[in-house]
Design a protein around this motif. Structure first.
Motif, PDB file in Angstrom:
ATOM      1  N   GLU A 292      21.952  44.161  35.870  1.00  0.00           N
ATOM      2  CA  GLU A 292      21.902  42.721  35.657  1.00  0.00           C
ATOM      3  C   GLU A 292      23.117  42.295  34.885  1.00  0.00           C
ATOM      4  O   GLU A 292      23.743  43.086  34.216  1.00  0.00           O
ATOM      5  CB  GLU A 292      20.626  42.363  34.862  1.00  0.00           C
ATOM      6  CG  GLU A 292      19.374  42.465  35.706  1.00  0.00           C
ATOM      7  CD  GLU A 292      18.145  42.305  34.835  1.00  0.00           C
ATOM      8  OE1 GLU A 292      18.255  41.658  33.763  1.00  0.00           O
ATOM      9  OE2 GLU A 292      17.104  42.840  35.210  1.00  0.00           O
ATOM     10  N   GLY A 293      23.442  40.993  34.981  1.00  0.00           N
ATOM     11  CA  GLY A 293      24.580  40.457  34.241  1.00  0.00           C
ATOM     12  C   GLY A 293      25.883  41.124  34.657  1.00  0.00           C
ATOM     13  O   GLY A 293      26.755  41.360  33.835  1.00  0.00           O
ATOM     14  N   MET A 294      26.001  41.417  35.928  1.00  0.00           N
ATOM     15  CA  MET A 294      27.194  42.149  36.383  1.00  0.00           C
ATOM     16  C   MET A 294      27.926  41.300  37.422  1.00  0.00           C
ATOM     17  O   MET A 294      27.317  40.510  38.143  1.00  0.00           O
ATOM     18  CB  MET A 294      26.707  43.461  36.987  1.00  0.00           C
ATOM     19  CG  MET A 294      27.791  44.309  37.544  1.00  0.00           C
ATOM     20  SD  MET A 294      27.114  45.553  38.631  1.00  0.00           S
ATOM     21  CE  MET A 294      26.389  44.535  39.869  1.00  0.00           C
ATOM     22  N   SER A 295      29.207  41.463  37.550  1.00  0.00           N
ATOM     23  CA  SER A 295      29.981  40.590  38.432  1.00  0.00           C
ATOM     24  C   SER A 295      29.776  40.894  39.914  1.00  0.00           C
ATOM     25  O   SER A 295      29.809  40.005  40.744  1.00  0.00           O
ATOM     26  CB  SER A 295      31.474  40.694  38.090  1.00  0.00           C
ATOM     27  OG  SER A 295      31.931  41.989  38.426  1.00  0.00           O
ATOM     28  N   ALA A 348      23.273  50.935  45.436  1.00  0.00           N
ATOM     29  CA  ALA A 348      24.711  51.015  45.728  1.00  0.00           C
ATOM     30  C   ALA A 348      25.327  49.675  45.416  1.00  0.00           C
ATOM     31  O   ALA A 348      24.821  48.625  45.823  1.00  0.00           O
ATOM     32  CB  ALA A 348      24.927  51.369  47.202  1.00  0.00           C
ATOM     33  N   ILE A 349      26.405  49.673  44.632  1.00  0.00           N
ATOM     34  CA  ILE A 349      27.022  48.426  44.207  1.00  0.00           C
ATOM     35  C   ILE A 349      28.433  48.354  44.778  1.00  0.00           C
ATOM     36  O   ILE A 349      29.222  49.280  44.661  1.00  0.00           O
ATOM     37  CB  ILE A 349      27.075  48.369  42.672  1.00  0.00           C
ATOM     38  CG1 ILE A 349      25.643  48.454  42.115  1.00  0.00           C
ATOM     39  CG2 ILE A 349      27.801  47.123  42.219  1.00  0.00           C
ATOM     40  CD1 ILE A 349      25.551  49.085  40.765  1.00  0.00           C
ATOM     41  N   LEU A 350      28.741  47.186  45.366  1.00  0.00           N
ATOM     42  CA  LEU A 350      30.054  47.010  45.988  1.00  0.00           C
ATOM     43  C   LEU A 350      30.613  45.650  45.595  1.00  0.00           C
ATOM     44  O   LEU A 350      29.946  44.628  45.731  1.00  0.00           O
ATOM     45  CB  LEU A 350      29.918  47.081  47.523  1.00  0.00           C
ATOM     46  CG  LEU A 350      31.187  46.760  48.328  1.00  0.00           C
ATOM     47  CD1 LEU A 350      32.223  47.862  48.126  1.00  0.00           C
ATOM     48  CD2 LEU A 350      30.859  46.610  49.796  1.00  0.00           C
ATOM     49  N   LYS A 351      31.848  45.643  45.101  1.00  0.00           N
ATOM     50  CA  LYS A 351      32.490  44.379  44.780  1.00  0.00           C
ATOM     51  C   LYS A 351      32.887  43.668  46.065  1.00  0.00           C
ATOM     52  O   LYS A 351      33.431  44.276  46.979  1.00  0.00           O
ATOM     53  CB  LYS A 351      33.751  44.599  43.949  1.00  0.00           C
ATOM     54  CG  LYS A 351      33.513  45.128  42.557  1.00  0.00           C
ATOM     55  CD  LYS A 351      34.828  45.410  41.848  1.00  0.00           C
ATOM     56  CE  LYS A 351      35.562  44.114  41.522  1.00  0.00           C
ATOM     57  NZ  LYS A 351      36.744  44.339  40.679  1.00  0.00           N
ATOM     58  N   SER A 352      32.590  42.379  46.140  1.00  0.00           N
ATOM     59  CA  SER A 352      32.971  41.617  47.344  1.00  0.00           C
ATOM     60  C   SER A 352      34.464  41.696  47.599  1.00  0.00           C
ATOM     61  O   SER A 352      34.917  41.933  48.722  1.00  0.00           O
ATOM     62  CB  SER A 352      32.586  40.150  47.179  1.00  0.00           C
ATOM     63  OG  SER A 352      31.206  40.021  47.030  1.00  0.00           O
ATOM     64  N   VAL A 353      35.207  41.526  46.506  1.00  0.00           N
ATOM     65  CA  VAL A 353      36.666  41.450  46.694  1.00  0.00           C
ATOM     66  C   VAL A 353      37.271  42.802  47.069  1.00  0.00           C
ATOM     67  O   VAL A 353      38.441  42.898  47.422  1.00  0.00           O
ATOM     68  CB  VAL A 353      37.368  40.890  45.444  1.00  0.00           C
ATOM     69  CG1 VAL A 353      36.981  39.456  45.226  1.00  0.00           C
ATOM     70  CG2 VAL A 353      37.066  41.749  44.231  1.00  0.00           C
ATOM     71  N   ALA A 354      36.462  43.864  46.972  1.00  0.00           N
ATOM     72  CA  ALA A 354      36.983  45.178  47.364  1.00  0.00           C
ATOM     73  C   ALA A 354      37.137  45.290  48.868  1.00  0.00           C
ATOM     74  O   ALA A 354      37.840  46.169  49.363  1.00  0.00           O
ATOM     75  CB  ALA A 354      36.051  46.278  46.843  1.00  0.00           C
ATOM     76  N   VAL A 355      36.448  44.386  49.564  1.00  0.00           N
ATOM     77  CA  VAL A 355      36.545  44.459  51.036  1.00  0.00           C
ATOM     78  C   VAL A 355      37.768  43.676  51.500  1.00  0.00           C
ATOM     79  O   VAL A 355      37.843  42.467  51.346  1.00  0.00           O
ATOM     80  CB  VAL A 355      35.267  43.889  51.685  1.00  0.00           C
ATOM     81  CG1 VAL A 355      35.381  43.947  53.201  1.00  0.00           C
ATOM     82  CG2 VAL A 355      34.047  44.655  51.191  1.00  0.00           C
TER      83      VAL A 355
END
Lengths: 365, 230, 264
Positions: A292-295, A348-355
């Motif tokens: 929680e509270g993560m970007s 599994a957590i993936l940053k949107s901008v990583a794509v």
């Protein structure tokens, strides 16, 4: 339906080539490092090289069989070959280059017309020019068109983007996707680029030192932790089939992968398009609890399916989410600390901008 | 500007005729031999190469004598050709063509072979994958790309033919109207005291023709090169 | 050994050798020095002169160098300063040219030899004889008469004179095969490429494979004379001696055995 059967054996001074694989419609990628024998296989299929022993069957037609004593010369094999360095004929115009193969092909079955090719590859404005003044990307598109118009049974591309810079590559990839989906031909794509393979291939044949390591559907191969050493730790990553749900005004696109939703920076594909997303293994974090509270916007509930330890500090983990798989690469220390083992439920957590843009391609259909 | 006497005209036109025919006739075999030497490996390749260059190394008179032995009326091949095909080389302009052609052959083959080797064989491979067999590949791809070299080889052969003397006169002798070419005429004039003036006229003429041929070949070669590089 | 790292001594040796070569070339003096006799002679005299050269060297201990070529070429070389001691020409005209240019010692000039003009054939023809108006054209049939260049080479010039004098020139002038020297005409007849040919009597002596048909009457052509002279440049006493030797009885024997005749 099997469209391509290859079985070859040839002894070179440096290594021994011994391969056997089949391919169906769509793009079959021959993937391997330089020197693994990929181009040799391509040349053998096209007839530019005669292996000591083997058999090549394309579309039911035997092109080469040492047992039967068959060895068709290149001009009778109907293999459309796109070379790495385009090899356009400098003394002919683009139009003449394109139509070169037309002359020699049998009139009976013309699968693709000139108009289709011009449209698919967007090369109509180049028709009356000479190869001399064209850019690398333009040359390759003309080369692809030329191969298509020679009425081939099989399209063979040998590292067609290797001589191009990143910008030109990105420019051509959509055209290749289009060819894959519209030309109706089996395509053999030789490459050492994971990005290209991930984007285009239906099946992947992994080559190492002249031998087939493994072969199968792209999604399976790229999600296999044991293939990671061959593919490269930085390049490894699974592909995920998704569907465009909506484009949001804040610049993000909403994608649906069955039950789950993914957010990526806005892509241009219209709503409803089926896409293939490539997710680099090193961009995935694993958390035992939902954070929680993560970007990061993309949090997917997954189950650990398999782990594979590398030589270094890393470990590759295959995660399943419904019918789909993801590949994550984390440190062994963390894997042990989190007590990850097959069956463990986690996120599994993936940053949107990583794509990146390059990681988004049209799903083969 | 002195015009030429009728005899001199005859000599010039005969020389041009012989040289042109010699070039034209030796082109196809020249291209074939150059192609074989450039693209293939086969037993006897060095022997073929040596044979092709023989006229370059042997004294022209020796070459002429060999031609006489082979193609004279009593020669091995000459008698056969005359009997079955009514082809006669001895003492005829056709013999001059043969002599000049053979003397210029090595120069032509060298130039063409160089041009051939400069053609990227990968382009030929590409043509084959597109459905062209070896012959079509050669005609549509290789030949146009080696055209400048081909022109150079032809001009060399032409120039050599215009200047050929030793082999020609030994084989077909000097017969005004049939085999008396410019070099023969110049030689004859130099034998006679006071003939230098006449010889010089013909020499200037020869140089003029040679320079003209060179100029034309330059233009042709440049045109062909432009086509290739667009 | 890596390129560019040859041992020093090799380089030095090449330099020394090169120096020797250059010096050798530069210091090469013409044969005039050291009492050597350089003779320029017409090619047709080769067999005879080679033999005589040997004999003279034996008896006198001197050295003679014989250089053979067409008379015209030799004369032009002398005009350009070639260091010949003696000139033995097959043509009167070229000797006259050198005489006019002051290149020969007139007191040494003499006509040394004579020759005859003959008609030869590839095969014996007993029926054929030389006579005014004889049917030479018929004898040739569709083939050709081998001769030296009729306008340029002495043998050809004499031949044309003879044929004209006999009244047959008109009929055969379109049936000639002209070659650049009389030996080449001989070769054509030997090969059978030409059935008949006109050569010197001395040529037939050297060649057993041709049949001599007949000799042209002496009056039908200008006398075939071989003049000899010492050049003005020559200061060699040995050259005088060799010239004398060429007029001796020993020389006569050798010349006549080769088919030439001495001039009295």
């Amino acid at each position: 339906m099997i469209r391509l059967e290859v079985s070859l054996s040839h002894r070179f001074p440096e290594f021994h080539l011994e391969v056997e694989f089949t391919a169906s419609a769509g793009v079959t990628a021959l993937f391997g490092r330089s020197g693994s024998g990929k181009t040799t296989i391509g040349n053998a299929i096209a007839g530019l090289l005669t292996p000591e022993r083997g058999r090549v069957v394309v579309g039911g037609e035997v092109l080469f069989d040492t047992a039967l004593g068959i060895c068709l010369p290149p001009h009778q094999r109907q293999v459309g070959y796109v070379f790495q360095e385009s090899r356009l004929f400098p003394h002919l115009t683009v139009r003449q280059n394109l139509l070169f193969g037309r002359w020699f092909s049998r009139k009976s079955s013309q699968l693709i017309s000139l108009e289709q090719v011009l449209r698919m590859l967007d090369i109509a404005p180049l028709l009356e020019r000479r190869p001399h003044g064209l850019s690398g990307g333009e040359k390759q598109r003309v080369a692809i068109g030329r191969a298509l118009l020679s009425n081939p049974r099989l399209l063979l591309l040998d590292e067609p983007l290797a001589a191009l810079d990143g910008f030109r590559k990105a420019e051509i990839l959509p055209y290749l996707e289009r060819i894959r989906d519209e030309a109706g031909l089996p395509i053999l794509y030789v490459s050492h680029s994971v990005a290209e393979v991930a984007r285009l291939a239906n099946t992947v044949v992994l080559l190492q030192s002249g031998r087939v390591l493994r072969s199968g559907e792209t999604e399976d191969i790229l999600a296999d932790p044991e293939a990671v050493p061959l593919i490269g730790v930085r390049e490894a990553g699974a592909v995920l089939p998704v569907r465009v749900e909506a484009h949001h005004p804040d610049g993000l696109s909403e994608l649906r992968a069955d039950a789950e939703v993914l957010w990526i920076p806005q892509c241009t594909a219209p709503v409803g398009t089926r896409l293939r997303l490539r997710i680099h293994a090193q961009d995935i974090l694993i958390s035992l609890k939902r954070p929680e509270g993560m970007s990061a916007l993309n949090v997917l509930p997954v189950t650990v399916d398999a782990l594979h330890e590398g030589h270094g500090p890393g470990v590759a983990v295959r995660l399943t989410s419904g019918p789909h798989r993801l590949l994550a690469r984390i440190t062994r220390r963390s894997a042990q600390a989190l007590k990850l083992e097959p069956g463990t439920s986690c996120f599994a957590i993936l940053k949107s901008v990583a794509v990146a843009q390059d990681d988004v391609g049209v799903s083969p259909h | 500007m002195s015009w030429l006497s009728p005899e001199e005209w005859e000599i010039v036109t005969l020389s041009l005729q012989v040289a042109l025919w010699a070039t034209v006739v030796s082109l196809p075999p020249g291209v074939l031999v150059a192609y074989a030497l450039a693209r293939f490996e086969f037993p006897g390749k060095q022997l073929l190469n040596g044979l092709v260059h023989l006229p370059l190394i042997l004294p022209p008179v020796v070459t002429g004598y060999l031609l006489l032995l082979l193609f004279g009326r009593r020669g091995v091949l000459g008698a056969f050709l005359e009997e079955h095909f009514e082809v006669v080389f001895a003492f005829r302009w056709t013999g001059a063509v043969l002599a000049c052609g053979i003397m210029g052959f090595p120069l032509m083959v060298r130039a063409i072979r160089l041009a051939l080797e400069a053609v990227d064989p990968r382009l030929e491979q590409a043509a084959q994958t597109l459905g062209a067999n070896r012959l079509w590949t050669f005609c549509l791809i290789t030949l146009p790309l080696m055209l400048p070299g081909l022109v150079a080889g032809a001009v060399l052969a032409f120039a050599k033919a215009m200047g050929e003397f030793g082999a020609t006169i030994t084989f077909v002798s000097n017969i005004p109207g049939e085999t008396q070419t410019l070099p023969s005429a110049i030689y004859a004039l130099l034998q006679v005291p006071g003939g230098e003036a006449g010889a010089l006229r013909l020499v200037v003429l020869s140089i003029g023709i040679a320079l003209g041929a060179l100029l034309i070949s330059e233009l042709l070669a440049r045109k062909a090169s432009r086509r290739i590089s667009g | 050994m890596e390129p560019g790292k040859q041992p020093r001594w090799k380089f030095g040796a090449i330099c020394v050798l090169g120096a020797f070569l250059v010096l050798g070339l530069l210091s090469g003096r013409p044969a005039v020095a050291q009492g050597r006799v350089l003779v320029f002679a017409a090619a047709s005299l080769k067999s005879a002169l080679d033999e005589l050269g040997h004999q003279w060297q034996e008896r006198s201990g001197g050295r003679v160098v014989l250089s053979y070529a067409a008379s015209s070429a030799l004369a032009r070389q002398i005009q350009q300063g070639a260091p010949a001691d003696l000139f033995l020409s097959a043509s009167i005209e070229w000797m006259a040219v050198l005489e006019r240019d002051g290149l020969i010692r007139q007191e040494t000039r003499r006509n040394l030899l004579r020759n005859r003009l003959i008609l030869i054939a590839h095969q014996p023809r007993p029926a054929l004889r030389i006579a005014p108006g004889f049917d030479l054209s018929g004898a040739l049939g569709s083939e050709r008469l081998a001769m030296a260049l009729v306008q340029a080479v002495p043998a050809g010039i004499y031949g044309k004179q003879a044929l004209t004098a006999l009244g047959v020139w008109e009929q055969v002038q379109g049936q000639l095969a002209q070659v650049d020297n009389v030996r080449a005409a001989l070769a054509l007849v030997v090969r059978g490429e030409a059935p008949l040919g006109i050569v010197y009597a001395s040529d037939a002596v050297a060649e057993p494979r041709v049949a001599v048909i007949d000799t042209f009457p002496e009056g039908s052509h200008a006398p075939i004379l071989y003049p000899v002279a010492q050049t003005t440049e020559s200061r060699s006493a040995a050259a005088r001696d060799f010239l004398q030797f060429l007029t001796s009885e020993t020389a006569r024997t050798v010349f006549e055995s080769q088919g030439f005749l001495m001039v009295q």
